[in-house]
Design an enzyme around this catalytic site. Structure first.
Site, PDB file in Angstrom:
ATOM      1  N   GLU A  38      33.760  44.053  39.031  1.00 30.86           N
ATOM      2  CA  GLU A  38      32.678  44.341  38.091  1.00 30.86           C
ATOM      3  C   GLU A  38      32.223  45.471  37.777  1.00 30.86           C
ATOM      4  O   GLU A  38      30.945  45.870  37.828  1.00 30.86           O
ATOM      5  CB  GLU A  38      31.375  43.139  38.198  1.00 30.86           C
ATOM      6  CG  GLU A  38      32.150  41.704  38.176  1.00 30.86           C
ATOM      7  CD  GLU A  38      31.015  40.718  38.304  1.00 30.86           C
ATOM      8  OE1 GLU A  38      29.614  41.144  38.477  1.00 30.86           O
ATOM      9  OE2 GLU A  38      31.073  39.501  38.254  1.00 30.86           O
TER      10      GLU A  38
ATOM     11  N   GLU B 245      38.627  33.254  39.270  1.00 35.38           N
ATOM     12  CA  GLU B 245      37.107  32.571  39.162  1.00 35.38           C
ATOM     13  C   GLU B 245      37.009  31.582  38.060  1.00 35.38           C
ATOM     14  O   GLU B 245      35.967  31.424  37.242  1.00 35.38           O
ATOM     15  CB  GLU B 245      35.904  33.602  39.201  1.00 35.38           C
ATOM     16  CG  GLU B 245      36.099  34.717  40.445  1.00 35.38           C
ATOM     17  CD  GLU B 245      34.785  35.563  40.304  1.00 35.38           C
ATOM     18  OE1 GLU B 245      33.986  35.236  39.765  1.00 35.38           O
ATOM     19  OE2 GLU B 245      35.207  36.564  40.841  1.00 35.38           O
TER      20      GLU B 245
HETATM   21  C1  XIL Z   1      28.483  33.913  42.524  1.00 32.26           C
HETATM   22  C2  XIL Z   1      28.453  32.423  43.467  1.00 32.26           C
HETATM   23  O1  XIL Z   1      29.173  31.664  42.699  1.00 32.26           O
HETATM   24  C3  XIL Z   1      26.966  32.272  43.505  1.00 32.26           C
HETATM   25  O2  XIL Z   1      26.667  31.077  44.336  1.00 32.26           O
HETATM   26  C4  XIL Z   1      26.075  33.250  44.249  1.00 32.26           C
HETATM   27  O3  XIL Z   1      24.735  33.142  44.277  1.00 32.26           O
HETATM   28  C5  XIL Z   1      26.402  34.739  43.322  1.00 32.26           C
HETATM   29  O4  XIL Z   1      27.703  34.832  42.995  1.00 32.26           O
HETATM   30  N1  XIL Z   1      31.459  36.924  39.594  1.00 32.26           N
HETATM   31  C6  XIL Z   1      31.759  37.062  40.880  1.00 32.26           C
HETATM   32  C7  XIL Z   1      31.109  36.150  41.953  1.00 32.26           C
HETATM   33  O5  XIL Z   1      32.608  37.942  41.098  1.00 32.26           O
HETATM   34  O6  XIL Z   1      31.133  36.820  43.355  1.00 32.26           O
HETATM   35  C8  XIL Z   1      30.069  35.251  41.566  1.00 32.26           C
HETATM   36  O7  XIL Z   1      29.773  34.185  42.399  1.00 32.26           O
HETATM   37  C9  XIL Z   1      30.018  34.925  40.174  1.00 32.26           C
HETATM   38  C10 XIL Z   1      30.364  35.905  39.141  1.00 32.26           C
END
Ligand code: XIL
Length: 379
Positions: free
Chosen positions: A177, A287
């Site tokens: 990101e 994801e």
């Molecule tokens: C999120 C997790 O799902 C949560 O449990 C945590 O509190 C925060 O991070 N993009 C990403 C992930 O790359 O690491 C994030 O995961 C969601 C968005």
């Protein structure tokens, strides 16, 4: 050496795992009928493996057998469903900076090492998430960046963490990101992270070069969200990838986080995938989940809409290249972060229970599962 989980571990694990369990579960319409004979079909991992694809999910160890002796969040049925459906795992939280290196003096690989053992036990691979990110980043580390120690900090962290998992992971989200998010200026260019402030734009190539030194054989990934749908961000991703390849930076894949929703317009996606392919990059889905911003309570209708949106997405990606790693951000709606307090801040203020993952709360396969099966089978 087994290490008792500290109170902090439980806080971290419970924060990551309890929120979705605590939220009100809106009663789903009982009109749901199974359209396909799901149960007769093989698990996704089997269909995937036949095509040389790894299918999986993000996981929190607190729900898996590795912590059952001391975790109040252990779920035998979930543990078994993960082993059944997945041959690829990624840690949802415990391989981020704040978990592995919580203080300047402390390195804590114990839980992630247990997860790696779990993966081995069930003949699964594991991918790393994530080395350099602006979130899950401890205040002490951010202060070190502000004090001009950013380069040394990055060098030490990547050498230690990617070195610790050398040869044990299939891929690493080296940088996560790094591009501007929704509502940030014109959504073009690099996100103004502590890393950018401290080291300038070259922090990204530095991270990839350090990761390649620490683990020469792991696939090095740039991972981001919205690049499949937000034109300005997608164009910035292309510019970033071109720039890295022009400098012969060791980057091997583009990670599409694919946090999509029923209103997503995939206009930029094909060009992005074609450019990544042209640059010699693999495309992986890291994801996946599908959000329903209408919050309609007819679960059958939502499940069909979610499946149709996933089909639209996969059609575009698979037309350009078959992703060899496909992960959803969870296996079951029971645990989805889309129903967590954090996501609620952004888009789910009433804490609706979101049905954006392949299995429902009872671990039953949904139309979304079937779409994944279809694409894996025809890959
Ligand atoms: C999120 C997790 O799902 C949560 O449990 C945590 O509190 C925060 O991070 N993009 C990403 C992930 O790359 O690491 C994030 O995961 C969601 C968005």
């Amino acid at each position: 050496m087994k290490r008792e989980l500290t109170r902090r571990d439980f806080i971290a694990l419970s924060a990551a795992t309890a929120t979705s369990a605590m939220l009100p579960k809106f009663a789903m319409a009982e009109t749901e009928t199974v359209k396909y004979d799901y149960e007769s079909l093989p698990p996704l991992r089997e269909t995937a493996a036949k095509k040389g694809i790894l299918y999986g999910s993000s996981v929190e160890p607190a729900r898996l057998e590795i912590t059952k002796a001391f975790s109040p969040y252990y779920e035998q049925d979930f543990n078994d469903a993960i082993a059944r459906e997945c041959n690829l795992l990624v840690a949802e939280s415990i391989m981020k900076w704040d978990a592995l290196h919580p203080t300047p003096e402390k390195w804590d690989f114990w839980l992630a090492d247990q997860l790696l053992e779990y993966a081995k036990k069930y003949d699964m691979k594991m991918r790393g998430h994530t080395l350099i990110w602006h979130a899950a980043f401890p205040a002490w580390a951010e202060q070190a960046l502000k004090e001009g120690r950013g380069e040394a900090l990055m060098e030490e962290y990547i050498a230690k963490v990617a070195g610790h998992y050398k040869g044990k992971l299939v891929s690493w989200d080296v940088v996560n990101e790094a591009l501007k998010g929704r509502g940030e200026g014109n959504e073009e260019g690099l996100r103004d992270t502590p890393w950018l402030k401290a080291l300038g734009p070259s922090y990204i190539e530095k991270a990839f070069r350090l990761a390649a030194q620490a683990d020469p054989d792991v696939q090095l990934v740039y991972n981001d969200y919205d690049i499949e749908q937000r034109p300005a961000k997608s164009a910035s991703a292309i510019k970033l990838l071109r720039g890295l390849k022009d400098k012969n930076v060791p980057i091997h894949a583009l990670g599409l986080q694919a946090h999509i929703d029923l209103e997503t317009n995939f206009a930029p996606l094909k060009a992005l995938c074609e450019e990544a392919k042209k640059l010699g990059l693999d495309i992986i889905i890291t994801e996946l989940d599908v959000f329903d911003p209408s919050f309609n309570t007819d679960s059958k209708k939502t499940d069909e809409l979610v499946a149709a949106k996933l089909r639209e997405f996969l059609d575009i990606v698979f037309t350009v290249a078959v992703p060899k790693q496909i992960l959803a951000w969870g296996l079951t709606d029971r645990h989805s972060w889309l129903s967590s307090a954090q996501w609620n801040v952004w888009r789910n203020p009433k804490g609706h229970h979101i049905r954006g993952l392949p299995l429902d709360d009872d671990l039953k396969r949904k139309p979304m599962w079937h779409v994944l099966h279809e694409f894996l089978e025809k890959a």
